[in-house]
Design an enzyme around this catalytic site. Sequence first.
Site, mmCIF file in Angstrom:
data_model
loop_
_atom_site.group_PDB
_atom_site.id
_atom_site.type_symbol
_atom_site.label_atom_id
_atom_site.label_comp_id
_atom_site.label_asym_id
_atom_site.label_seq_id
_atom_site.Cartn_x
_atom_site.Cartn_y
_atom_site.Cartn_z
ATOM 1 N N MET A 75 -11.271 -6.183 5.510
ATOM 2 C CA MET A 75 -10.494 -5.183 6.245
ATOM 3 C C MET A 75 -10.144 -5.744 7.621
ATOM 4 S SD MET A 75 -10.095 -2.594 4.239
ATOM 5 C CE MET A 75 -9.260 -1.545 5.451
ATOM 6 N N MET A 94 -8.844 8.035 -0.033
ATOM 7 C CA MET A 94 -9.623 8.458 1.139
ATOM 8 C C MET A 94 -10.176 9.858 0.906
ATOM 9 S SD MET A 94 -6.940 7.204 4.004
ATOM 10 C CE MET A 94 -6.521 5.471 4.190
ATOM 11 N N HIS A 151 -1.112 -1.328 -4.299
ATOM 12 C CA HIS A 151 -2.396 -1.037 -3.653
ATOM 13 C C HIS A 151 -2.492 0.473 -3.449
ATOM 14 C CE1 HIS A 151 -5.887 -2.094 -1.120
ATOM 15 N NE2 HIS A 151 -5.467 -1.146 -0.293
ATOM 16 N N HIS A 183 -8.263 0.981 -4.003
ATOM 17 C CA HIS A 183 -9.159 0.743 -2.872
ATOM 18 C C HIS A 183 -9.862 2.061 -2.565
ATOM 19 C CE1 HIS A 183 -9.508 -0.323 1.717
ATOM 20 N NE2 HIS A 183 -10.682 -0.209 1.125
ATOM 21 N N MET A 217 -12.098 4.329 -0.569
ATOM 22 C CA MET A 217 -12.763 4.561 0.717
ATOM 23 C C MET A 217 -13.454 5.906 0.573
ATOM 24 S SD MET A 217 -9.614 3.147 3.005
ATOM 25 C CE MET A 217 -8.474 3.336 1.645
ATOM 26 N N ASP A 230 -4.646 3.463 -2.066
ATOM 27 C CA ASP A 230 -5.718 3.805 -1.123
ATOM 28 C C ASP A 230 -6.262 5.205 -1.370
ATOM 29 O OD1 ASP A 230 -5.988 1.532 0.675
ATOM 30 O OD2 ASP A 230 -3.929 1.966 1.288
ATOM 31 N N ASP A 235 -6.481 -6.604 4.234
ATOM 32 C CA ASP A 235 -5.862 -5.280 4.232
ATOM 33 C C ASP A 235 -5.891 -4.703 5.645
ATOM 34 O OD1 ASP A 235 -5.004 -2.706 3.731
ATOM 35 O OD2 ASP A 235 -6.688 -2.162 2.437
ATOM 36 N N SER A 272 0.850 -1.192 0.000
ATOM 37 C CA SER A 272 0.000 0.000 0.000
ATOM 38 C C SER A 272 0.882 1.237 0.000
ATOM 39 C CB SER A 272 -0.886 0.015 1.249
ATOM 40 O OG SER A 272 -1.353 1.340 1.453
#
Length: 235
Positions: free
Chosen positions: A145, A45, A41, A74, A76, A43, A183, A16
Amino acid sequence: MQHISRTHRSHVIAPSILSADFARLDDEVQRVVAAGADWIHFDVMDNHYVPNLSIGHMVCQSLRRRCSVPIDVHLMVQPVDALAERFAEAGADLISFHPDASTHVDRTLQQIHAAGCKTGLAFNPAEPLGRLEWVIDKVDLVLIMSVNPGFGGQSFIETALRKVEQARRIIDASGRDIRLQVDGGIKVDNIRRVAEAGADTFVAGSAIFGQPDYKAVIDAMRAELAATEAQEAAA
Ligand code: DX5
Ligand code: ZN
């Protein structure tokens, strides 16, 4: 480019980049790929679905041109659909989202596929797998998660292991080629238990980027995973 879908027994390590040095992101990605990362990966947010803000689709687009392995996004974020579209255009290979962040989960999965990407469905620590059954024909990866989403460097939540076992049973019963990713809080000293529970795809941020020698960490993780494989073969 390597394919996202492989038989579930091949292990994938997906560092990540949330824990990478953003000021040297290209260099960090090159180094971690050279060190043996299978995927990156990524992320995302939004300071709404999770209380933190990270990087967006424009960064993904720039990295895509420079990165030789699949980019595993990913999300979020809430709402999901418009941003999923942006990430597909930016060259994401796989896009995971949280079902509780999408109003129409089935439609979001269809849209991601229609945009040419693999789909992932992400389950928070307190989120049951219930909805998976109803959309499993449209899912390419299940993401369990093992921390509450929003931050790198948190401790692994042990109850995730039971959920991984449950997800493994559901995936095997479906007969579909679906990867099972975990993760959050994955380290050299717990990756084996996560694999034994049934996971085949491992996200690790701080465990890799927090050490000077990325290859040493990835090699150590692979050695742990090889031990699991040897155990399974002997059983
Ligand atoms: C958490 C992110 C994770 C996180 C993993 O919200 O989805 O991918 O960066 O970081 P570590 O491995 O440090 O828990
Ligand atoms: Zn993540």
